[in-house]
Design a protein around this motif. Sequence first.
Motif, short mmCIF file in Angstrom:
data_model
loop_
_atom_site.label_atom_id
_atom_site.label_comp_id
_atom_site.label_asym_id
_atom_site.label_seq_id
_atom_site.Cartn_x
_atom_site.Cartn_y
_atom_site.Cartn_z
N ILE A 1 88.87 72.52 77.71
CA ILE A 1 88.72 71.07 77.89
C ILE A 1 88.41 70.40 76.56
O ILE A 1 88.98 69.36 76.21
N VAL A 2 87.51 71.01 75.79
CA VAL A 2 87.14 70.45 74.49
C VAL A 2 88.31 70.55 73.51
O VAL A 2 88.58 69.62 72.75
N ILE A 3 89.00 71.68 73.52
CA ILE A 3 90.18 71.85 72.66
C ILE A 3 91.21 70.77 72.96
O ILE A 3 91.79 70.16 72.06
N GLU B 1 89.37 75.65 64.95
CA GLU B 1 88.06 76.25 64.65
C GLU B 1 87.38 76.69 65.95
O GLU B 1 86.71 77.73 65.99
N LEU B 2 87.52 75.90 66.98
CA LEU B 2 86.92 76.24 68.26
C LEU B 2 87.58 77.47 68.86
O LEU B 2 86.91 78.31 69.49
N VAL B 3 88.88 77.59 68.66
CA VAL B 3 89.59 78.79 69.13
C VAL B 3 89.06 80.03 68.41
O VAL B 3 88.84 81.08 69.02
N GLU B 4 88.83 79.91 67.09
CA GLU B 4 88.28 81.03 66.33
C GLU B 4 86.89 81.39 66.81
O GLU B 4 86.50 82.56 66.85
N GLU B 5 86.13 80.38 67.19
CA GLU B 5 84.79 80.63 67.74
C GLU B 5 84.88 81.41 69.05
O GLU B 5 84.08 82.32 69.30
N MET B 6 85.86 81.07 69.87
CA MET B 6 86.08 81.82 71.11
C MET B 6 86.36 83.29 70.82
O MET B 6 85.81 84.19 71.45
N LYS B 7 87.23 83.52 69.84
CA LYS B 7 87.58 84.89 69.49
C LYS B 7 86.36 85.66 69.01
O LYS B 7 86.18 86.84 69.34
N LYS C 1 83.40 85.30 69.91
CA LYS C 1 82.52 85.59 71.04
C LYS C 1 83.13 86.57 72.02
O LYS C 1 82.55 86.82 73.09
N GLY C 2 84.30 87.08 71.68
CA GLY C 2 84.93 88.06 72.54
C GLY C 2 85.69 87.47 73.70
O GLY C 2 86.10 88.18 74.63
N MET C 3 85.90 86.16 73.69
CA MET C 3 86.67 85.52 74.76
C MET C 3 88.15 85.78 74.54
O MET C 3 88.62 85.83 73.40
N VAL C 4 88.86 85.91 75.61
CA VAL C 4 90.30 86.21 75.54
C VAL C 4 91.10 84.93 75.74
O VAL C 4 90.95 84.24 76.74
N LEU C 5 91.92 84.60 74.76
CA LEU C 5 92.79 83.43 74.88
C LEU C 5 93.89 83.73 75.89
O LEU C 5 94.39 84.85 75.98
N ASP C 6 94.25 82.72 76.66
CA ASP C 6 95.36 82.88 77.59
C ASP C 6 96.44 81.87 77.25
O ASP C 6 96.35 81.12 76.27
N ILE C 7 97.45 81.84 78.08
CA ILE C 7 98.60 80.97 77.81
C ILE C 7 98.21 79.49 77.85
O ILE C 7 98.83 78.66 77.18
#
Length: 939
Positions: free
Chosen positions: A434-436, A450-456, A458-464
């Motif tokens: 939502i923030v992205i 930068e927020l996507v990199e923060e997710m990575k 933290k071990g979060m998995v990006l999806d489609i």
Amino acid sequence: MLFFSSSLRLAFPSKLFVTQKFLRFMPVVHGGGASFKWGSSLFSQMAVSQLNSSSASSDEDNQLDSSSSLSSSIASHETLHLSPDLDSFRVVEILRSLRAEPDLAIAFFHRSKEEAGFRHEISAYVELVKILCYWGLDRKLDSLFRGIILPSKEQPGGPENLPFLISEFLLRLEEELEVGQSLFRAYNALVKSYVSVAMFDDAIDVLFQTRRKGFVPHIFTCNYLLNRLIEHGKMDMAVAIYKQLKRIGLSPNDYTHAIVIKALCKKGALEEAADVFLEMEKAGLKPSPFAYSAYIEGLCTNHRSALGYKILRACNESKVNIDMYAYVVVIRGLFNEMKLDEAESVFYGMGKDGLVPDLHVYGVMIQGYCKTHNLLKALALHDDMVLKGMKTNYVIVSSILQCLCNMGMSSDVADQFEKFKGLGIFLDEISYNIVINALCNLGKVEQAVELVEEMKSKGMVLDIIHYTTLIKGHLLQGKIADALNLVEEMNKMGFKPDIVTYNVLAAGFSRNGLASEALNLLDYMKEQGVNPDSVTYNMIIENLCKGEKVKEAELVFDHLELKSVDNYSAMVRGYCEANHTRKAFDLVFRLLKQGTLVSKSCFFKLLCKVCVAGDNDTALVLFETMVTMKIEPTKVMYNKLLSSLCKTGDVKMAQHIFDIYVEKGLTPDVIDYTMMMNSYCRLNCLQEAFILFHDMKRKGLEPDLITYTVLLDGLLKAHRRSIGSSQKARKMSEPVGTSIVLSEMQEMQIRPDVILYTVLIDGYSKLGKFQDASVLFREMVESGLEPDAVAYTALLSSCCNRGDVDGAVTLINEMFSKGLEPDTRAIPALHRGIMNRKKRSFRNNVLVYPTYYTTSSLLILAIAPDETCDKQGYLQLHKPRKDDRPPEKLTLCKRKISIRADEAIEHIKVKLPKIINRAEEFTKEEMSVKLPKITNRAD
């Protein structure tokens, strides 16, 4: 679940010590219709040696695999029971010998199949089923049946690897198991296994075979089947099976009835659901809280939440222990029906009933406020929840963040996100997305990355979804190459673009004017096995219009072989985006003549556009067409139309629309009432304005600060009109009603803001009540409010009107010191004040000026209309004569200004260039002279 297992447990003690001698003389044991003796093979003798140290409890939890002991037991005899000459007869013999130790039997069965690659025959499966049924190990029985029926190549015991058909397996079970508890248990387990993998047709087939075997299935099995059918949306099938089971002799329990009530409510058969309660009463069954909860939820789902709440209250009064979930569904239902007041009444009524709302109740309230865009209430309730010791969660946070996005407050999303993150709240991938998305909408793609990199990190998995959001952000910025790079990265990560991703690409290409690329994308999609849908073409059409490529959009539209309503709607929306409202209007009505009706969103978008353009006639035609075509306008549509009519002063038509609004059962909000009141006040129709004011309060709507500001402004202006131009009458008369309105504001603890103070100051100034205006200004400052340029101008006008030029100069200097620039009304007001003072000075043949001069006062003198410079450059004034003779030269009160005019103007130019530029823009009619004339003469 264990069925009738207590009697079976009596057959064996919880711990069984067996000796070889005892086995040799053990009598025949009957189980499932086939008699056999315990084997005396070498393997059975070796296996029995382990029994003395093993538990033989019939409790299923105690019968679960003890991997270490069982594995070691079997491993120690690996050469024996996993030998190459192992055959089906030997397997059956071993299983029979292990009947007293089911765990060991199961382990042997699976190891021989998995490690030795042995394919068990039907006799081995039947033998294992007999053992599991005997011991009541229902979970292991379920697992065995699932291994038989699951259509999976990865399952070693799947149908593709079985040397027999399931129908043959059932026949063997019937032959070897007695019609009793074992067969009963086996059939129930098989039905549950089919149900667990959603093979409902097979489950139902087996279920009704039990009638031919002389028994009915267990009620728990039937309940499990009915529940799973409902979970998969098969309500009609669930109800039909329930009726059929009753015909074959099944006695439903209270939970069965509750499940059926749930199914009937989900399919909208509320009357049939109510009849089930009567069935329960006739059967002597007391409805369970679950039954009432299911019925209440059904009512709320079918837009009868008010009735659901009545039943909930009746349950509470009858001491039926309804859980908090019932309140959740009632509140959610009321919000879905846009009944905000009723939802709040339920929530706050819980406290009166002695109930404390839990996190779920708070959550549904906050989500309801967010859904209806009542953000302030949502945030206030969230703060109240936290203060009461309840920790918020990512679901509630996501609702608030999404609400901010939906309200166009994308800039606040990131701030609110950081605030929640600082509180230590776990935020999931949805919250991050939502923030992205908000950052991408703001054009801050770098921050989104930068927020996507923060997710990575933290071990979060990006999806489609995350990738698609970032692609959209790059396309919004026109960065086509970056967007395509992300698509390539997404492919490398194993995410194949779906229809949503392609639609985003199509929209981005079109919005950026890349019509050919957008059309080429359609062919590429087909090559990748993704067929463009109606949304894809709609995206291209709308976004080409947004990119000012209307002709290209029309070409795409015209080349569509089969045009759907959605395609026509897209073209209408596209015209609206390109501000071609006449084309959109013509297309809508051309389609109406052909019997085609565009979507409701098209009418809304077109209505908004014509309202913004002030074309009320077209807006009313659209509105009447919607009513005629039974397209119910939304609350927002009414607001847009009301706003447009009020702005143009068409109060009569606005009142007509307002009345229709109320007749339709919609509740106007404070903004609607305030708009109408403001329109009436502008027309000096205070009586009608106050009728609306009292009607609003009667309906429970609390006036806000803007409402009171509108009324006070109207009262002051109406009073000024009523007393005419007499200054004496203005000073003597008190504005009617203002004190009452101000007192009511004080009672409601509504503090005035700068705008309200400005209205009062301006109103009292124009009534000649200069002292009151000055007091209000000081009160505003003392209350901590910072006056703006408009507030200063209102008081400045007051000073000038009473000839207080010194006070006016002080105010304008104060404005400069605070970085405020006088607006276009300030300098004309000062000019009027100076002229009024000059007139009074002329009458007394004495010209009085301030005893001090600042850059501001010099500017005022510099732009005076009858001002000239003498040969030395000092400012002189000329008194105009009544006849045509040259003006009489006056002295400057026997003293000259201590600064030359050219020096003063140069000083002003350097220090206040914006003021000079603004002063130069004044017309001759406004100032009687142009500033450049003075500056040129001074230069």
